[in-house]
Write a protein that holds these residues in place. Structure first.
Motif, PDB file in Angstrom:
ATOM      1  N   ARG A 159       0.789  -1.182   0.097  1.00  0.00           N
ATOM      2  CA  ARG A 159      -0.036   0.060  -0.065  1.00  0.00           C
ATOM      3  C   ARG A 159       1.154   1.033   0.048  1.00  0.00           C
ATOM      4  O   ARG A 159       1.909   1.152   0.407  1.00  0.00           O
ATOM      5  CB  ARG A 159      -0.891  -0.163   1.458  1.00  0.00           C
ATOM      6  N   CYS A 216      -5.703   8.453  -1.184  1.00  0.00           N
ATOM      7  CA  CYS A 216      -6.964   7.793  -1.558  1.00  0.00           C
ATOM      8  C   CYS A 216      -7.996   8.599  -2.242  1.00  0.00           C
ATOM      9  O   CYS A 216      -8.653   8.646  -3.121  1.00  0.00           O
ATOM     10  CB  CYS A 216      -7.509   6.815  -0.490  1.00  0.00           C
ATOM     11  N   PRO A 269     -12.960   7.686  -4.623  1.00  0.00           N
ATOM     12  CA  PRO A 269     -12.317   6.481  -4.443  1.00  0.00           C
ATOM     13  C   PRO A 269     -13.695   5.474  -4.230  1.00  0.00           C
ATOM     14  O   PRO A 269     -14.597   5.507  -3.328  1.00  0.00           O
ATOM     15  CB  PRO A 269     -11.888   6.511  -3.215  1.00  0.00           C
ATOM     16  N   SER A 288     -13.411   1.964  -5.342  1.00  0.00           N
ATOM     17  CA  SER A 288     -12.733   0.600  -5.545  1.00  0.00           C
ATOM     18  C   SER A 288     -12.935   0.324  -6.994  1.00  0.00           C
ATOM     19  O   SER A 288     -13.201  -0.992  -7.383  1.00  0.00           O
ATOM     20  CB  SER A 288     -13.462  -0.567  -4.528  1.00  0.00           C
ATOM     21  N   GLY A 291      -8.922   2.969  -4.779  1.00  0.00           N
ATOM     22  CA  GLY A 291      -9.054   3.099  -3.460  1.00  0.00           C
ATOM     23  C   GLY A 291     -10.599   3.085  -3.040  1.00  0.00           C
ATOM     24  O   GLY A 291     -11.723   3.056  -3.585  1.00  0.00           O
ATOM     25  N   GLN A 326     -11.059   4.091   3.588  1.00  0.00           N
ATOM     26  CA  GLN A 326      -9.993   4.785   3.888  1.00  0.00           C
ATOM     27  C   GLN A 326      -9.886   6.443   3.902  1.00  0.00           C
ATOM     28  O   GLN A 326      -9.077   7.081   4.508  1.00  0.00           O
ATOM     29  CB  GLN A 326      -8.597   4.300   3.068  1.00  0.00           C
ATOM     30  N   LEU A 368      -3.696   3.739  -0.573  1.00  0.00           N
ATOM     31  CA  LEU A 368      -4.148   3.325  -1.657  1.00  0.00           C
ATOM     32  C   LEU A 368      -3.515   1.796  -2.222  1.00  0.00           C
ATOM     33  O   LEU A 368      -2.136   2.073  -1.861  1.00  0.00           O
ATOM     34  CB  LEU A 368      -3.699   4.391  -2.885  1.00  0.00           C
TER      35      LEU A 368
END
Length: 398
Positions: free
Chosen positions: A119, A126, A185, A187, A365, A369, A377
């Motif tokens: 990471r 992120c 972010p 994902s 991201g 987070q 990230l």
């Protein structure tokens, strides 16, 4: 994979791209440039160094770069970088600011990109400085001569506090394109809708007096108690009327956040202030909601002889929705393998929609987070992000 050629051949393209740092070096530089935005003056910072750094890299890739001051906000700037020409094209958008931080809760320096456990850690990795190096890396594969429609990289100011950067762009009528992806972010899952955010302040002012004789004063606290009942009744009605199964919380929410009033148990309360938030679903108009609240609360103040103030704590973020059959939604679903979804957090998407662009939210991201100590990230997100963005550029710009 076929590499697009410059008008003068691939050598020119490669040499030009090599003047721009690699993804890690870019993110290391961006994380090291503090750009916190906050309603608190002691935290708030300029984002100009971040914007000018992005501008230098993009100019090296052949982009035409505009750096635009946000009206009325000293030290705040938007960047619009355009490669190619045309009436359509694609915007890859993100915000340059971060939230404040508590360094005592970080395991490493928030302004130093630190790698561990596969990471990258650092403030903004992120949410969402990490998106820009990946968008630039995707853009390196193309030149203006390759594009039939423009590729625009957009970087905004103050998303985390006021969203005034995006609002200023909407008022200025730029950028112009057909499609826009905001790299918040998610994902790498496409997001086609989110709720809005309204944060409101309600104040009643009455008359203090000795508590032994209620006739000596007008209690703002008792008036607020009645107003609270009206707000909860409105919430119940809205939740019966509006529902959207795409959201985890399918109804609009209204939260009574904080209340302050009075100074002593033996004095009639002369002033009481309530702060609350309302999160409307797509299809609910914020100004109409405010007018409905005013219509229900104003009679309470009038009956009790109270002076009332009702105003937003900030302008708010409208709810956002792009239709499920939109071209951009289908393209992102195909490239990611995920069906577009809804999220609870808000973005700058409503203002890009106002500019006439089909808009979607999707980036590397996780929102889990964002705004957290040890923000990170995942390295596994880097290559897929570049691949997806290049796929979008091919579809909407070539």
């Amino acid at each position: 994979m076929h590499q697009p050629r410059d008008d003068d051949g691939s050598r020119k393209r490669i040499s030009r791209a090599e003047t721009v740092p690699n993804v890690r070096e870019m993110l290391e530089r961006l994380v090291g440039l503090p750009s916190i935005s906050s309603a608190s003056a002691e935290w708030d910072q300029s984002n100009e160094p971040v914007v000018r750094t992005l501008g230098e890299w993009l100019e090296a890739l052949g982009f035409s770069v505009e750096i635009l001051a946000v009206p009325g906000m000293l030290g705040k700037y938007n960047l619009v970088a355009t490669l190619g020409r045309g009436s359509g094209g694609l915007v890859l958008a993100g915000h340059t600011d971060t939230v404040p931080f508590d360094d005592k809760r970080w395991q490493s320096d928030p302004f130093t990109l630190t790698e561990r456990d596969n990471r990258w850690y650092g403030l903004g990795t992120c949410d969402m400085k990490g998106f820009f190096p990946l968008a630039i890396e995707a853009a390196k594969a193309f030149t203006a001569g390759d594009l039939k429609q423009p590729l625009i990289i957009l970087a905004t100011a103050d998303e985390e506090s006021s969203m005034n950067g995006a609002k200023a762009l909407a008022e200025a009528g730029k950028p112009k394109a057909r499609y826009a992806v905001i790299g918040e972010p998610t994902s790498l899952r496409p997001v086609r809708m989110h709720k809005g955010i309204m944060m409101e302040r309600l104040t009643f002012e009455g008359q203090s007096g000795h508590s032994s004789d209620p006739g000596l004063g007008r209690s703002a606290l008792e008036g607020m108690q009645e107003a609270l009942g009206e707000l909860l009744a409105l919430r119940e009605g809205w939740q019966e009327q509006y529902r959207n199964p795409n959201f985890d919380v399918q109804v609009p929410t209204l939260n009574l956040g904080c209340i302050h009033g009075g100074d002593s148990p033996n004095r009639i309360c002369a002033r009481c202030e309530l702060h609350f938030d309302l999160r409307p679903l797509p299809g609910m108009n914020m100004e109409s909601l405010r007018q409905t609240i005013l219509h229900r609360i104003q009679p309470v103040a009038e009956r009790r002889g109270l002076i009332m103030e009702f105003e937003p704590l900030f302008d708010g973020v409208p709810p956002f929705e792009t239709q499920p059959d939109a071209v951009l939604v289908k393209a992102c679903e195909r490239l990611t393998g995920h069906t577009a979804q809804a999220v609870a957090f808000a973005t700058e998407a409503p203002w890009l929609q106002k500019l006439g662009m089909e808009t979607l939210v999707m980036g590397p991201g996780s929102i889990d987070q964002a705004h957290q100590p040890d923000e990170f990230l995942e390295l596994s997100q880097l290559e897929p992000t570049v691949k997806i963005l290049r796929g979008l550029i091919r579809q909407f710009c070539l």
